[in-house]
Design an enzyme around this catalytic site. Structure first.
Site, PDB file in Angstrom:
ATOM      1  CB  CYS A  95       4.652   5.798   1.614  1.00 46.14           C
ATOM      2  SG  CYS A  95       4.426   7.582   1.628  1.00 46.14           S
ATOM      3  CG  HIS A 223       1.997   4.715   5.516  1.00 45.63           C
ATOM      4  ND1 HIS A 223       3.357   4.497   5.537  1.00 45.63           N
ATOM      5  CD2 HIS A 223       1.827   5.923   4.934  1.00 45.63           C
ATOM      6  CE1 HIS A 223       3.975   5.531   4.995  1.00 45.63           C
ATOM      7  NE2 HIS A 223       3.072   6.420   4.617  1.00 45.63           N
ATOM      8  CD  GLU A 225       3.701   1.356   7.202  1.00 44.88           C
ATOM      9  OE1 GLU A 225       2.948   0.880   6.321  1.00 44.88           O
ATOM     10  OE2 GLU A 225       4.171   2.508   7.132  1.00 44.88           O
TER      11      GLU A 225
END
Lengths: 262, 987
Positions: A95, A223, A225
């Site tokens: 990002c 994302h 994560e």
């Protein structure tokens, strides 16, 4: 071998905690390191195998997203980063981290040169939006982070994620080099073909992430994560999903690759 | 100093989406047609740079070579008629300008000289408009003249552009001002009142007299003479007293002695706070073992698990948001973040909540002076909370947008934050803090300016013509994020003993509060870092400039603290030390300018005596229009599309919901991620399945009918939202935010007694329902002067209680979402449906209020909630959705279209004959639940003893069919229902 990962923090980076957690869960010896500490202690970078530039709002995204941090990295950490890359080590930018990488020229890294060739512009909607998207790995990609991943759902959370190449030649070169890594797709696996909300920002060729020619340096808007546990998925109460979130495999791939190759 | 102008814009051959969006907005909001618009970022560099340096920063820092053009001292605008340029007024925080300065210094490899700077402005090249129209666009949309300046230029005028700024540089050029005034209090009553008003002290006559008498004491005069202070108070002393004694800080109304009267008789209430709020918490504390610190700190603290504690706080930022919606709301959210960061020794913020109360965005009437159109207010507060939350990296977990015509007078902006911390840091409990004599007073974060002076007293008054622009502040989330990261590091290193945020009242409040335990403080105000010269000492002490925290640092930790601050690029300044002199002392350039007894400062405030008398409500007779014969479909579609029911997705999607990676249940659920969730759920501790659910309840629409019901329904709504996802009673904590119109009887508030009686009734409801549900109130806040009064126009908000509730969940893997999960599942309605149409959305659409506001029966609701909790825990519930605004029809429709399965439902089992009541009554404590066929028997057995009604079945066919006992029915495709719900605010 212990794989060491450095997760950058400071100045408005804000996904460092969960990015750090993902690397730990993937088996790395990961640490969060403030940018100023990294500049002061270059050995921390030299000793690491993986560098992560997490998501966030570095410097408030002022001037343009990622721009001020990209500028600082280039001026204060340019040489050490070139060494890091030349050593075949791994970098991921997620990002805001991806925005930083393209703006400092760490991607696409044609011919090893830090030159800006692509950008991430304001979404077609002109809005920051948080929504989950479907992603497909480009079949021929060189990206080592996406090994054995065909499709995965992930959240996007950005206002400036519209991938644009300088021109048609740059885009073609990315394709020829197998540097296009990840694309937005429809839930049935077909191309998003620019259609909102499958392609959430209007990215050229539905591109969500690219890598360098070696496949070791990877940047993406979604994302990974953010999907470490089944419960992160917006439909987990209605779908049969694995307990482990699909995003974690991205980090496992990198740690595994580093363990074998570095 | 030479100035240069760098312009940056999209390349000519690329579209400019920001410009296109602007044209659409101008058309929609101002009904002005702009043919085209292009947006140009302008950076004014007020610095001695060589040509080569200018070129380098233009190319490397300011320009994205892929999509942008840029130019130095030359305009990039083309094919336009007028150019509007908007920039900040002097002294207003320029966040982009500051980041740009850092970028310039990185690029050049050298620091700019003091006084040099970079300033951001934005130019809009508009075509198809003349100068006068462009000015209207500027003042109506592009600029908020309270904080921004603008200029309009024609294309011809722009031809002569050079490096000279179009706007005055936003630099404050004042000389430093060390003047300390003396204020004689030897005055008549009328003069004391006038003094309070003219200096914006917001103190009443009784309070002014107490201060006068304090200074008139012979021993006081003697000790002041000895200390070298004048007999009369200095300006800073009077300001400190006014701030410390403000309604905002001391909650005078909630602590008042109240003589209450209604048709049942008289009684006296000795403090609403002690009687009801602390009262219920003390009772419940006997039954819940997890309270750690309540009502004492910046936020309430509870035990989350064996190793972690959780902090919660919610605040309002109404008055600033009325004047500057964007800046006011942003400082609201980042301000409440600091409350949690400054709770105990510091908590990491892990979620935000936000609730906005505004007038209708479709309002077409006159906008009274100094007010803004509700649409502009809504857009502004939303953007402020969005930017504040997103840039701070804190996910938005729950919230609401509530519409009522009287919020035109003052919007309510509630911002809440939860935080988590290890229970023990550095060997000490994180919830315990205490500054000690000798600890150094250190201020960290931003610098002090004139922004936000008198915020505490300003918010203790109605919005009036003289409301000061300096009460507005602009947040800087990145400065705060850097400070928050730094402080959590310093906390873990054990580098300080106490911390609190600089919010309302600034240093005066933070140091004054922290000095209570050690018993005094000595502050050297000339050491405080300022944004610009020109602040009098009292302004330095009272300023509410943002992004600051005050700490107590032991002398032996000071070097380590300062070194870490330097490495994290966070400004930290020692301002003095805590003492045990019993006095708060301020110095400026070595001279003592204020010395206030701690006892008088904190306990000298006279208590208020107030009267409350509840007037009986003359409710309009209830009219149930039959609607369209027997078919209620169009009524349901209208209710789904009504402002208080419809989807708020276009707003909420712009908040980051899941940064930190803890998300379990998001705001939007179901197949398209668009069904409205009841509560947000996260799991905050890595590796643990223990969770937190967060919800809110707010029902101002019932206030005029029955203030008791308004508050009871707010608590019930929040709690049933939690129960809907699987929470159990006994694990729920609450937080109350009261926002009231002025409830003190006066010439300008002739109905003050009734408004105070409504407050009493609301507090009683809060007590009764929380007691029944075992909910301790762990923190709260009140805002008591939410009126607008200019000329003959007075608008008072409807009395409003926001109830924020948080539940601890044993295992997040057991929670339930609101979307139907499959076909052939049994549909149940839980809870009783009654004739409680008062305040309903159905009647509101007909311009009626009705009479019977819904009542909560807490004991039977409690039993139902316990049984439902057992059913969810046992895995018997496929979906569960609470029934609230709009009634049962809305809840059925939402569950169905969220899941993508139809429903066929017969409501006759509910025992309510009238179909309109069955579908649209807003009776409390109800749920729509679906259950897989293999679980129905066990589910029914678990629910037995509470009201449950099996009303139908889900289906593959995507249609909702409802048949009522009296033959009324509705029948609609899910896509039609969904569109009706989504279209109203699909901006």
């Amino acid at each position: 071998m212990t794989v060491k990962a450095v997760v950058l923090t400071g100045f408005g980076i804000n996904c460092d905690n969960e990015t750090h957690r993902a690397f730990c869960r993937a088996g790395a010896d990961a640490s969060r390191v403030h940018l100023n500490d990294l500049i002061e202690h270059l050995e921390l970078l030299d000793q690491a195998h993986i560098l992560a530039i997490p998501g966030g709002f570095s410097f408030g995204d002022h001037i343009a997203s990622g721009k001020v941090l990209a500028n600082r990295l280039r001026h204060k950490l340019g040489g050490p980063l070139e060494r890091f890359v030349a050593g075949g080590k791994l970098v991921i930018g997620i990002c805001n981290g991806f925005q930083v990488m393209v703006k400092m020229g760490l991607l696409p890294l044609f011919d090893g040169a830090f030159t800006q060739e692509v950008t991430l512009a304001w979404n077609n909607t002109c809005r920051f939006e948080n929504r989950w998207v479907h992603l497909g790995t480009a079949p021929d990609t060189a990206c080592v982070w996406l090994k054995d991943i065909e499709q995965l759902p992930l959240p996007v959370r950005h206002g400036e994620g519209k991938f644009i190449a300088r021109d048609g030649a740059v885009l073609q070169r990315l394709l020829d080099n197998h540097q296009v890594a990840l694309r937005y797709i429809r839930p049935d696996g077909t191309a998003a073909a620019g259609e909102f909300p499958y392609n959430p920002n209007g990215a050229a060729d539905d591109i969500a992430g690219i890598c360098d020619p070696s496949g070791r340096i990877f940047g993406l808007m979604p994302h990974p994560e953010g999907f470490q546990d089944r419960e992160n998925h917006p439909e987990w109460t209605r779908l049969p999903l694995q307990a482990e979130g699909a995003g974690l495999q991205v980090f496992r791939n990198a740690v595994e690759f580093a363990r074998k190759e570095l | 100093m030479p100035t240069h102008r760098i312009e940056v814009a999209m390349k000519r051959d690329l579209p400019d989406p920001a410009g296109e969006a602007l044209c659409a907005r101008v058309q929609e909001d101002l009904e002005i047609r702009v043919e085209s618009a292009r947006v140009i970022d302008v950076y004014t560099l007020n610095a001695a740079l060589s040509e080569e340096e200018l070129e380098r920063v233009r190319a490397e820092l300011f320009t994205d070579p892929i999509i942008q053009d840029s130019a130095v001292d030359r305009s990039l605008a083309f094919d336009y008629d007028c150019l509007v340029e908007v920039g900040f007024l002097p002294g207003v925080t320029d966040n982009v300008g500051r980041s740009a300065l850092e970028g310039v210094q990185d690029t050049l490899g050298r620091n700019l000289a003091p006084g040099e700077g970079v300033y951001k402005s934005t130019a809009y090249a508009l075509s198809g408009v003349d100068r006068e129209t462009a000015s209207r666009v500027a003042s109506g949309l592009l600029a908020n003249e309270l904080i921004e300046q603008f200029v309009v230029k024609t294309e011809a005028e722009m031809k002569t552009l050079d490096g000279t700024p179009l706007l005055a540089l936003p630099v404050v050029t004042q000389q430093s001002d060390a003047t300390v005034g003396e204020i004689a209090l030897d005055l008549s009553d009328a003069e004391l009142v006038a003094l309070s008003r003219d200096r914006m002290l917001a103190l009443d006559l009784e309070e002014m007299r107490v201060i006068r008498d304090y200074y008139a004491r012979p021993e006081m005069r003697a000790s002041r003479e000895k200390a070298g202070l004048p007999a009369a108070p200095t300006d800073i002393e009077l300001e400190i007293l006014a701030q410390t004694w403000s309604e905002h800080c001391k909650h005078k109304i909630f602590n008042a002695l109240i003589a209450y009267e209604d048709e049942t008789g008289h009684r006296q209430i000795d403090s609403l706070f002690k009687t009801y709020i602390k009262g219920v918490t003390d009772e419940v504390a006997k039954r819940v073992p997890w309270l750690v610190s309540v009502f004492e700190d910046n936020a309430g603290i509870i035990q989350f698990d064996g190793a972690h504690v959780f902090a919660l706080k919610a605040e309002t930022h109404n008055s600033p948001s009325a004047l500057d919606p964007y800046g006011g709301a942003m400082t609201g959210i980042v301000g409440v973040n600091r409350d949690v960061l400054g709770a105990g020794l510091g908590f990491q913020c892990i979620f935000n909540t936000d609730v906005f109360c505004v007038g209708s965005p479709f309002y077409t009437g006159e906008i009274p002076p100094r007010l803004q159109h509700p649409k502009r207010v809504l857009r502004g507060v939303h953007s402020g909370v969005r930017d504040g939350g997103n840039q701070s990296g804190i996910p938005d977990l729950n919230g609401a947008i509530v519409f009522h015509e009287r919020f035109l007078g003052k919007p309510l902006v509630f911002c809440g934050t939860g935080g988590i911390s290890p229970a023990v840091v550095g060997g000490k409990p994180v919830s315990e803090k205490a500054a000690r004599p000798g600890d150094v007073i250190v201020m960290t974060g931003g610098r002090i300016g004139k922004d936000g002076i008198h915020g505490a007293t300003f918010s203790s008054e109605a919005l009036h013509e003289g409301s000061p622009a300096t009460a507005v502040q602009i947040g800087d989330p990145i400065t705060q994020k850097k400070m928050a990261d730094f402080l959590l590091e310093a906390r873990d290193l054990g580098l300080y003993t106490c911390i609190t945020d600089d919010g309302a009242g600034g240093l005066s409040s933070s140091i004054g509060e922290m000095a209570r335990k050690p018993g005094g403080a000595a502050v050297h105000l000339d050491k405080a870092p300022l944004k610009y010269a020109g602040l009098a000492p009292w302004e330095i002490f009272l300023s509410e400039a943002q992004e600051r925290m005050t700490l107590a640092v032991p002398p032996d930790c000071l070097d380590g603290f300062m070194d870490l601050a330097r490495r994290r690029e966070v400004e930290a300044t020692a301002l003095g030390e805590f003492t045990n002199t019993g006095r708060l002392e301020c110095y400026f350039e070595g001279s003592l300018i204020a010395a206030l007894d701690m006892d008088f400062l904190h306990d000298g405030l006279p208590r208020m005596h107030l009267e409350a008398r509840l007037e009986s409500v003359q409710a309009a007779p209830e009219l149930l229009l039959p609607g369209d014969a027997n078919d209620l479909t169009s009524d349901l579609l209208a209710v789904l599309g009504s402002l208080n029911v419809c989807s708020k997705e276009s707003f909420v999607r712009m908040y980051d919901h899941e940064v930190l990676g803890q998300s379990v249940l998001k705001q939007f659920q179901g197949i398209r991620h668009e069904g409205p969730g009841d509560a947000g759920v996260i799991k905050p501790v890595s590796g643990s399945e223990r969770g937190l659910a967060v919800s809110c309840g707010i029902c101002p629409k019932y206030s005029d009918l029955d203030a008791y019901a308004m508050a009871a329904c707010a608590v019930d709504e929040a709690v049933r939202n939690l129960v809907a996802v699987g929470a159990g009673l006994g694990n729920i904590a609450g937080l109350d935010n009261f926002c009231w119109p002025d409830p003190v009887q006066s010439a300008s508030t002739p109905d003050g007694r009734h408004k105070l009686a409504q407050l009493v009734r609301s507090c009683e409801a809060l007590y009764d329902v929380c007691l029944a549900y075992d909910i301790p109130l762990i923190s709260g806040k009140d805002s008591m002067k939410n009126d607008y009064r200019i000329g003959d126009t007075k608008i008072s908000i409807p009395p409003t209680l926001l109830f924020t509730a948080v539940a601890m969940l044993e295992d997040v893997r057991k929670v339930v979402s609101m979307d139907v999960k499959g076909a052939g599942h049994a549909v149940y309605v839980l809870g009783e449906t009654g004739d409680e149409m008062g305040g309903s959305e159905y009647l509101a659409l007909r311009g009626q209020s009705g009479a019977n506001a819904p009542q909560v029966s807490p004991l039977s609701a409690r039993a139902l909630y316990e049984r439902l909790h057992r059913a969810v825990n046992a895995g018997l519930v496929a979906s569960c959705h609470d029934v609230s605004d709009g009634g049962l029809g809305v809840a059925l429709a939402e569950s169905a279209f969220a899941g993508g399965y139809g429903m066929t439902v017969t409501l006759s089992p509910l025992g309510v004959e009238n179909g309109v009541i069955a579908v649209f009554s807003e009776s409390q404590s109800r749920f729509v639940v679906t259950v897989r066929p293999e679980h129905t028997a066990a589910f029914e057995a678990t629910l037995d003893g509470s009201p449950w009604y099996r009303v139908g079945e889900t289906s593959l066919e995507p249609v909702l069919r409802v048949i009522c006992g009296d033959g009324k029915m509705l029948n609609a495709e899910l896509s039609v229902l969904r569109d009706a719900w989504k279209n109203t605010l699909d901006w």
